[in-house]
Structure formats: structure tokens, C-alpha cells
Design an enzyme around this catalytic site. Structure first.
Site, PDB file in Angstrom:
ATOM      1  N   VAL A   1      34.561  42.901  49.472  1.00 25.66           N
ATOM      2  CA  VAL A   1      35.687  43.825  49.551  1.00 25.66           C
ATOM      3  C   VAL A   1      35.997  44.280  48.135  1.00 25.66           C
ATOM      4  CG1 VAL A   1      36.701  42.916  51.681  1.00 25.66           C
ATOM      5  CG2 VAL A   1      37.384  41.942  49.480  1.00 25.66           C
ATOM      6  N   SER A   2      36.695  45.401  48.023  1.00 25.48           N
ATOM      7  CA  SER A   2      36.949  45.982  46.706  1.00 25.48           C
ATOM      8  C   SER A   2      38.173  45.405  46.007  1.00 25.48           C
ATOM      9  CB  SER A   2      37.130  47.496  46.830  1.00 25.48           C
ATOM     10  OG  SER A   2      35.955  48.064  47.348  1.00 25.48           O
ATOM     11  N   THR A   3      39.180  45.013  46.776  1.00 27.07           N
ATOM     12  CA  THR A   3      40.416  44.519  46.162  1.00 27.07           C
ATOM     13  C   THR A   3      40.907  43.280  46.886  1.00 27.07           C
ATOM     14  OG1 THR A   3      41.869  45.809  47.597  1.00 27.07           O
ATOM     15  CG2 THR A   3      41.125  46.874  45.566  1.00 27.07           C
TER      16      THR A   3
END
Length: 187
Positions: free
Chosen positions: A9-11
Site C-alpha cells: 500500500v502507498s500510505t
């Protein structure tokens, strides 16, 4: 033959998505799930590197979505090629893709061809854009920190024997800029 899962996931705000990915990978038989919480634009993905170190020839890497493997089509395909080189099977759930089937290999090769074409178009467009900008008198890159009068002053100070660090401090520039002027690289 082992099965490893990879989730990204990015964040940190997307932890529920990470949990969902991990759960799906475990339900499909992943013995170990490697994770990254990092933007896809970052090339260093420690979880993916750890998965590569853990996997052996004949093992399977399972991902929920193919785009989890890279920050761009080209990067994803590079990762896929590295897996193939190492003899690791890839399964992507979103495309029902299995790199060991003829259909899976066809899709991978088609994607690789499209990525190469996309990369060539990007290079061509960039070249055309730079040529157009030059034709209009615009020059790219960082602006020079020293004017031509400043370069002349630096040359005079160097000729007078002042130390590079002192000249740099006087002009508010780095020592590297002064050494570039001395070497004739700063015109």
C-alpha cells in the site's frame, strides 16, 4: 515448492487495504506474506526484496494485483522478468494471471511489448519537446548561480591565489562551482 505473498500500500492510512491483501494471500495458501507500506513511485521496496531473497526456483509469488509489483508498467515488467529469470512462478489474482501457462506468458509478453513501445514514445516526445523549447530560445536545466561578471571575478580570485573555500564563501556558492570555473566547465 513454497508460496509467498506480496502486498503493498502507498500510505499508512491504507492499513485496512493491507490487511485485506494479506488475508486474501493467506487464504490462497501463502506460507509467508511480505509487505511494504511505501509509495509505488519509490524504487526501493524492502518487502519485495525480502520476498525475492526468500523465494527459490520453482516457488510461487502471489499478488492480489499486478500493479503491486512496480511503480510503472516498465518497472512491473522488469520485476516479472526477474521472477521468470529466477524460475519463480507469478500469480496475479486481479488478472487471473499465471506466468506458467501459455496464456499467462502471452499476456506478459504482450504487456512487455506495449511497455517498450510506451517507453520509446516517451523518449521521442521528450526529444521533440526539448527541440521545440530550444527553437523558441528556452534552455532547460538549473539556472546558473554565477553571472558572467561573477565568473570573471572568480577567475581573477583564483589567479590571485585565493583558496577555493574562501572564494566560494565570498560568492555564496559551493566549492564545486569554483572548481568547475577553474576547470573551464562553467561557461
Amino acid at each position: 515448492m513454497a508460496i509467498a505473498g506480496y502486498a503493498r500500500v502507498s500510505t499508512r492510512d491504507q492499513n485496512s487495504s493491507l490487511s485485506t491483501q494479506k488475508q486474501a494471500l493467506e487464504e490462497l495458501g501463502s506460507q509467508k506474506v511480505f509487505c511494504d507500506v511505501i509509495s509505488g513511485s519509490k524504487s526501493a521496496r524492502p518487502g519485495l526484496r525480502a520476498a525475492f531473497e526468500w523465494l527459490r526456483s520453482g516457488d510461487t509469488l502471489l499478488v492480489t494485483r499486478l500493479d503491486r509489483l512496480g511503480r510503472s508498467t516498465v518497472d512491473t515488467l522488469r520485476t516479472v522478468a526477474e521472477l521468470e529469470e529466477r524460475g519463480v512462478r507469478l500469480k496475479a489474482l486481479d488478472l487471473d494471471l499465471d506466468s506458467t501457462t501459455p496464456a499467462g506468458r502471452l499476456v506478459m509478453r504482450t504487456m512487455a511489448s506495449l511497455a517498450e513501445w510506451e517507453r520509446e514514445l516517451l523518449v521521442e516526445r521528450t526529444r521533440d519537446g526539448l527541440a521545440h523549447a530550444r527553437a523558441q530560445g528556452r534552455v532547460g536545466g538549473r539556472p546558473r548561480v554565477l553571472s558572467s561578471a561573477g565568473v570573471d571575478a572568480v577567475k581573477a580570485a583564483l589567479a590571485a591565489g585565493l583558496p577555493v573555500a574562501q572564494i566560494a564563501a565570498l560568492h555564496g556558492v559551493s566549492r564545486r562551482t569554483i572548481t568547475r570555473v577553474r576547470a573551464g566547465e562553467y561557461d
